[in-house]
Scaffold this active site. Structure first.
Site, PDB file in Angstrom:
ATOM      1  N   GLU A   1       0.794  -1.231   0.000  1.00  0.00           N
ATOM      2  CA  GLU A   1       0.000   0.000   0.000  1.00  0.00           C
ATOM      3  C   GLU A   1       0.829   1.285   0.000  1.00  0.00           C
ATOM      4  OE1 GLU A   1      -2.146  -2.083   3.097  1.00  0.00           O
ATOM      5  OE2 GLU A   1      -3.900  -0.952   2.504  1.00  0.00           O
TER       6      GLU A   1
HETATM    7  N1  MCN Z   1       7.291  -7.881  -0.813  1.00  0.00           N
HETATM    8  C1  MCN Z   1       8.594  -7.977  -1.287  1.00  0.00           C
HETATM    9  N2  MCN Z   1       9.598  -7.357  -0.625  1.00  0.00           N
HETATM   10  C2  MCN Z   1       9.360  -6.633   0.488  1.00  0.00           C
HETATM   11  C3  MCN Z   1       8.054  -6.507   0.961  1.00  0.00           C
HETATM   12  C4  MCN Z   1       7.025  -7.161   0.300  1.00  0.00           C
HETATM   13  O1  MCN Z   1       8.815  -8.621  -2.303  1.00  0.00           O
HETATM   14  N3  MCN Z   1      10.348  -6.049   1.110  1.00  0.00           N
HETATM   15  C5  MCN Z   1       6.168  -8.539  -1.545  1.00  0.00           C
HETATM   16  C6  MCN Z   1       5.456  -9.629  -0.748  1.00  0.00           C
HETATM   17  O2  MCN Z   1       6.017 -10.868  -0.957  1.00  0.00           O
HETATM   18  C7  MCN Z   1       4.052  -9.574  -1.306  1.00  0.00           C
HETATM   19  C8  MCN Z   1       3.888  -8.151  -1.770  1.00  0.00           C
HETATM   20  O3  MCN Z   1       5.185  -7.576  -1.796  1.00  0.00           O
HETATM   21  O4  MCN Z   1       3.922 -10.428  -2.408  1.00  0.00           O
HETATM   22  C9  MCN Z   1       2.975  -7.341  -0.871  1.00  0.00           C
HETATM   23  O5  MCN Z   1       3.300  -7.602   0.448  1.00  0.00           O
HETATM   24  P1  MCN Z   1       2.537  -6.926   1.681  1.00  0.00           P
HETATM   25  O6  MCN Z   1       2.739  -5.474   1.627  1.00  0.00           O
HETATM   26  O7  MCN Z   1       2.950  -7.647   2.907  1.00  0.00           O
HETATM   27  O8  MCN Z   1       0.986  -7.138   1.395  1.00  0.00           O
HETATM   28  P2  MCN Z   1       0.042  -8.400   1.365  1.00  0.00           P
HETATM   29  O9  MCN Z   1       0.712  -9.590   0.850  1.00  0.00           O
HETATM   30  O10 MCN Z   1      -0.727  -8.463   2.618  1.00  0.00           O
HETATM   31  O11 MCN Z   1      -0.911  -7.912   0.149  1.00  0.00           O
HETATM   32  C10 MCN Z   1      -1.923  -6.985   0.317  1.00  0.00           C
HETATM   33  C11 MCN Z   1      -1.643  -5.611  -0.255  1.00  0.00           C
HETATM   34  C12 MCN Z   1      -2.883  -4.858  -0.189  1.00  0.00           C
HETATM   35  S1  MCN Z   1      -3.461  -4.527   1.359  1.00  0.00           S
HETATM   36  C13 MCN Z   1      -3.608  -4.553  -1.324  1.00  0.00           C
HETATM   37  S2  MCN Z   1      -5.086  -3.742  -1.198  1.00  0.00           S
HETATM   38  C14 MCN Z   1      -3.115  -4.910  -2.578  1.00  0.00           C
HETATM   39  C15 MCN Z   1      -1.701  -5.172  -2.630  1.00  0.00           C
HETATM   40  O12 MCN Z   1      -1.131  -5.702  -1.587  1.00  0.00           O
HETATM   41  N4  MCN Z   1      -3.893  -5.301  -3.587  1.00  0.00           N
HETATM   42  C16 MCN Z   1      -3.324  -5.744  -4.745  1.00  0.00           C
HETATM   43  N5  MCN Z   1      -1.148  -5.365  -3.829  1.00  0.00           N
HETATM   44  C17 MCN Z   1      -1.919  -5.736  -4.891  1.00  0.00           C
HETATM   45  N6  MCN Z   1      -1.343  -6.132  -6.042  1.00  0.00           N
HETATM   46  C18 MCN Z   1      -2.132  -6.612  -7.027  1.00  0.00           C
HETATM   47  N7  MCN Z   1      -1.562  -7.019  -8.157  1.00  0.00           N
HETATM   48  N8  MCN Z   1      -3.467  -6.707  -6.910  1.00  0.00           N
HETATM   49  C19 MCN Z   1      -4.087  -6.281  -5.814  1.00  0.00           C
HETATM   50  O13 MCN Z   1      -5.384  -6.405  -5.699  1.00  0.00           O
END
Ligand code: MCN
Ligand code: FES
Ligand code: FES
Length: 905
Positions: A869
């Site tokens: 986000e």
């Molecule tokens: N990640 C990474 N390196 C980091 C941190 C995170 O590679 N240092 C990667 C994680 O492995 C994960 C992604 O980034 O695959 C997002 O991680 P995170 O922020 O922990 O979020 P969530 O997995 O809980 O995903 C939810 C978040 C939210 S709240 C929304 S809304 C959202 C989003 O992610 N909706 C999406 N990204 C989206 N992306 C797509 N394509 N489609 C959505 O609907």
């Protein structure tokens, strides 16, 4: 009916078809070539349905079968390449992370094939123009990786590079973490074999019933009568279900805060007494074919008494307004921010004080895949619901009672989702599917079209914000007063939680010692508020990040230097009075400073040349917390099996890459065992098989579920370890009678913020960024073009570079939409993806640069923060600040449409 002979993927196919049926529907429903997707389904806007017809890329939803001549050669994604024999485009798409949710992927790849078939050496600009002309839209990636993918595919086609040279390697030869390996689902996504809900729904057993809804056509009314008799008489109709048939309480449990004046149970599954918003579900028609169900739905007669509709918070707060939910005031939740001294006396003394009003509106999520799901009763008598849910156990809790099923008899499974961007943080059709399956005891299937997706599912909740800030003679911010009003639509679920984001993020990033703020959540009859990526931070940060620019101007300081002076340093506190997890902004601003200076000079030089185009630069801080406010927690397990290691969690996947996140964290945690990524099996997103990891909202999964996964892996590794330092095999564990499966759980060491004071320590980890936007404004048309975006991103160490950068580009692109075009205000106008302002490829700069800063987080698994986000938390503020810098127009109410800019000019 007509006969057609087509050559589909090189095979001669003889078909009997309805001349009015679209090529898309014939491919999907008669030839079962379900790799071709239906997004906008007939509007011709999204390109998800692209196929090649006699060498030309066409949108198959746009062509009726009568227009397709006998002998036409049609190529679908299934004819482009297979898992064993990938087309260069498919390979390159994987290597560049081109498939996030993957819903647009078949359409893009087929479209790009048509391009490469005629031009093996296109320029980046030609590729972009091609996707613009062929209307291929992607909501996830920000387009840049897709252009990268085509460019490398063209190199492969020309033989300038080999597949081996392009394929990424593990980091340092051993680590998946920090690498650019494609996600596990990438192969299926690029070959069109990744089934989404609508694809799986087509494979339900015979006798499955199709549901179509009877929906409200007004925004506020009393329901007097629902007459289903005519619809029920129609041949092929199985049953019409209204609220009278619902076995349970017929209410979704919105899990309201104690301070919420509503019960939290305002949302019906099927409306009974009242209509609260346009599109509310009044009845479900179940029939043996979707067409019959649709026809019959038109025959259901609904008698209503229309009531005044309050389409925004200000109208609903009017003293003459009637209560939308009788017995509950329209202003149903209030919260505050109290930090330090009273601020009004300080404003009297401070030399630099600014104040402004801001509005961020009802941004629509616009996933390319419309909402879809199915349900059935399994052999044990359990109700099983498959949907796009991104909060499986949460949704079970919210819908079980309403449906009338004991919680332990309800299973929810996530289908592969074509993007949700947060709208699926709320249950949408789970209640309807559950009721339909419980009542009929048959498999039931419900598929929304894009119009229903847009007009009926939740939207970002608009915030009306007033902020006042004051700085001393050195430019240090000393005081802030804020007031926020949140329009959450008619249903209160998570409206209180959302309103808590205002005190957390208005002014976030800066050490402001004295704050006073008051806010409220208001029920209206416009679209119900559901979570949208950023969840309150895009509204909150927009107000403070634009006002900080105004304050910098007032203090006669450069906006970057003003921020540099005021951002969190050691010992500083956030607006909620806690210490930030790490100090990241000063370093990020230092990284950006030289680029910013150069951009400013470049804009100045271009402006000196004169002309109608004015150039400008703007910056903003980007920030969001990882977690659900307070002591959030998650669970995962790890198990040794004969074949390797299995890991289980409900880390739901919107398309963001939950599979890759989960696999990468587990691989890191299991490192002592020296196992390869392909030896780890993922068991995910099924409440019967995987534990409660909480919803994939609030960018919490990497931190929360990542930590739970780390702990599960540590527990397994410890159990496997022998006294001599080597590790037991599966057989040795069995022989020694040791358990093979180990749980991991993790709870954030946090305290929820007080409703009364806004003070607390809500998130264990934050994500930080600083964005530079370079824009040009056409002073004749008022149109804004984003020339370049440069983001310094601090999401902790990179877990997967493709996934992380994909998140950042995609989020920034949604910020461009939020800044300039996206809206869902006019129910008659904002009815399609394009009419809602979704950015197409030419609206997004190809020139987007990411600079990674990798500050390890004390509470992040392996130092990780989240990422999802942050990129959408405030890019619109940087864009609006750049517009001001270019032409002196300060837009404070979004979107900054050309007519608004022209009027201000
Ligand atoms: N990640 C990474 N390196 C980091 C941190 C995170 O590679 N240092 C990667 C994680 O492995 C994960 C992604 O980034 O695959 C997002 O991680 P995170 O922020 O922990 O979020 P969530 O997995 O809980 O995903 C939810 C978040 C939210 S709240 C929304 S809304 C959202 C989003 O992610 N909706 C999406 N990204 C989206 N992306 C797509 N394509 N489609 C959505 O609907
Ligand atoms: Fe055909 Fe969208 S489904 S263009
Ligand atoms: Fe393009 Fe999701 S990957 S819409």
């Amino acid at each position: 009916m007509i006969r057609k002979t087509l050559f589909v993927n090189g095979v001669e196919r003889h078909l009997i078809v309805d001349p009015d049926e679209s090529l898309l529907n014939v491919l999907r429903n008669q030839l079962f070539l379900i790799g071709t997707k239906s997004g906008c389904g007939g509007e011709g806007e999204c390109g998800a349905c692209t196929v090649i017809w006699d060498g030309k890329a066409v949108r198959s939803c746009n062509y009726k079968m009568e227009r397709i001549p006998d002998g036409a050669q049609i190529v679908t994604i299934e004819g482009v390449g297979t898992k064993e024999c990938l087309h260069p485009l498919q390979l390159s798409w994987m290597i560049h992370g081109g498939a996030q949710c993957g819903f647009c992927t078949p359409g893009f790849i087929v479209s790009a094939k048509a391009l490469l078939d005629q031009n093996q050496n296109p320029t980046r600009e030609e590729v972009r123009e091609w996707f613009q002309v062929n209307r291929n839209i992607c909501r996830c990636t920000g387009y840049k990786p897709l252009v990268d993918a085509v460019m490398d595919a063209a190199r492969l086609v020309r033989g300038e590079v080999t597949k081996e040279e392009l394929w990424p390697k593990l980091k340092d030869g051993v680590s998946l973490m920090g690498s650019s390996m494609p996600r596990p689902s990438a192969l299926a996504k690029v070959t069109g074999t990744w089934d989404f809900g609508a694809d799986s729904g087509r494979k339900l057993p015979e006798g499955a019933l199709h549901i179509k809804l009877v929906q409200a056509k007004v925004s506020h009314a009393n329901i007097l009568n629902i007459d289903t008799s005519e619809a029920e008489k129609m041949p092929g109709v199985y049953q019409v279900i209204t609220y009278k048939d619902v076995p349970g309480t017929n209410r979704i449990n919105g899990l309201a805060f104690p301070a919420n004046k509503g019960s939290g149970k305002e949302r019906p599954i099927l409306n009974d007494k009242k209509i609260f918003q346009f599109g509310d579900a009044l009845a479900m028609v179940l029939a043996y074919s979707p067409k019959i169900a649709e026809e019959a739905a038109k025959k259901v007669k609904v008698e209503i008494e229309e009531l005044p509709a309050y389409m925004n918070a200000l109208d609903a707060m009017d003293e003459d307004a009637i209560e939308i939910h009788p017995g509950t005031p329209n202003v149903y939740f209030e919260n505050h921010n109290i930090k330090g001294e009273e601020v009004e006396p300080l404003f009297e003394e401070l030399p630099f004080v600014v104040e402004d009003d801001f509005y961020v509106g009802r941004q629509p999520h616009l996933p390319l895949e419309p909402d879809v799901g199915y349900a059935y009763i399994d052999e044990e008598g359990k109700l099983v619901i498959h949907s796009k849910s991104i909060g499986l156990q949460l949704h079970a809790l919210m819908v079980a009672e309403g449906i009338g099923v004991p919680l332990d008899q309800l299973v929810i499974v996530q289908n592969n989702a074509g993007g949700t961007f947060g709208y699926k943080f709320s249950p949408t059709m789970e209640g309807l599917l559950g009721v339909a399956a419980m009542v009929t005891k048959k498999p039931v299937f419900l598929e929304f079209n894009m119009y229903q997706q847009i007009t009926y599912t939740g939207k970002r909740s608009p915030f009306f914000i007033n902020v006042k800030m004051g700085a001393d003679e050195n430019g240090k911010i000393k005081a802030m007063a804020s007031d926020w009003t949140v329009d959450h639509g008619p249903y209160c679920e998570f409206g209180d939680l959302l309103t808590m984001r205002a005190p957390q993020f208005i002014g976030a990033g800066y050490n402001i010692p004295n704050i006073r703020g008051n806010g409220r959540t208001v029920a209206t009859n416009h679209a119900w508020g559901s979570a949208f990526r950023g969840y309150g931070s895009p509204q909150s940060l927009f107000s403070s990040e634009v006002l900080v620019d105004e304050l910098a101007v007032k203090a006669g300081m450069d906006p970057l230097e003003f921020r540099y002076l005021n951002v969190y340093r050691q010992g500083d506190t956030t607006p909620t009075g806690c210490e930030p997890d790490v100090i990241a902004f000063p370093q990020a601003l230092e990284k950006l400073r030289p680029i910013y200076k150069k951009a400013k000079e470049s804009a100045k030089a271009k402006n000196a040349r004169g002309g109608d185009l004015k150039y400008g630069v703007g910056i903003s801080l980007l920030e969001y917390g990882c977690g659900l406010d307070g002591a959030d927690s998650s669970e995962a397990w790890a198990e040794i099996t004969e074949k390797g290691i299995s890991i289980g969690s409900c880390w739901e996947d919107h398309g963001q890459g939950a599979d890759m996140g989960f696999l990468s964290v587990a691989h890191e945690g299991l490192k002592p065992l020296g196992i390869k990524p392909e030896q780890i099996r993922l068991v995910m997103n099924d409440t019967e098989k995987a534990p409660n990891s909480g919803p994939a909202g609030g960018s919490r999964s990497t931190v929360m579920t990542g930590n739970a996964t780390r702990v599960a892996c540590e527990n397994l590794v410890a159990a496997l370890k022998k006294d001599d330092g080597t590790y037991r095999s599966y057989q040795e564990m069995i022989d020694e009678g040791l358990p093979t499966k180990y749980m991991g759980s993790w709870t954030a060491p946090c305290t929820a913020c007080s409703v009364e004071t806004g003070q607390g320590n809500p998130f264990p980890v934050y994500m930080y960024g600083v964005l530079l936007a370079e824009v040009s404004v056409d002073t004749i048309s008022g149109k804004v073009k984003i020339e370049k975006l440069t983001l310094v991103s601090d999401c902790g160490p990179i877990l997967n570079k493709l996934v992380l950068e994909g998140q950042l580009w995609g989020g920034l692109t949604q910020g461009i939409g939020l800044a300039l075009s996206e809206d869902f205000e006019d129910l008659n106008k904002h009815t399609t993806l394009v009419k809602c302002g979704i950015p197409r490829i030419m609206d997004v700069p190809d020139n987007m640069e990411i600079i990674h800063q990798e500050t390890p987080r004390p509470y992040g698994p392996f130092g990780l923060a989240g990422s999802g986000e942050m990129p959408l938390s405030a890019p619109h503020a940087a864009i609006v600040n750049a517009i001001y810098n270019a032409c002196g127009v300060r837009i404070t109410k979004l979107p900054a449409r050309p007519e608004k800019i022209l009027a201000a000019l």
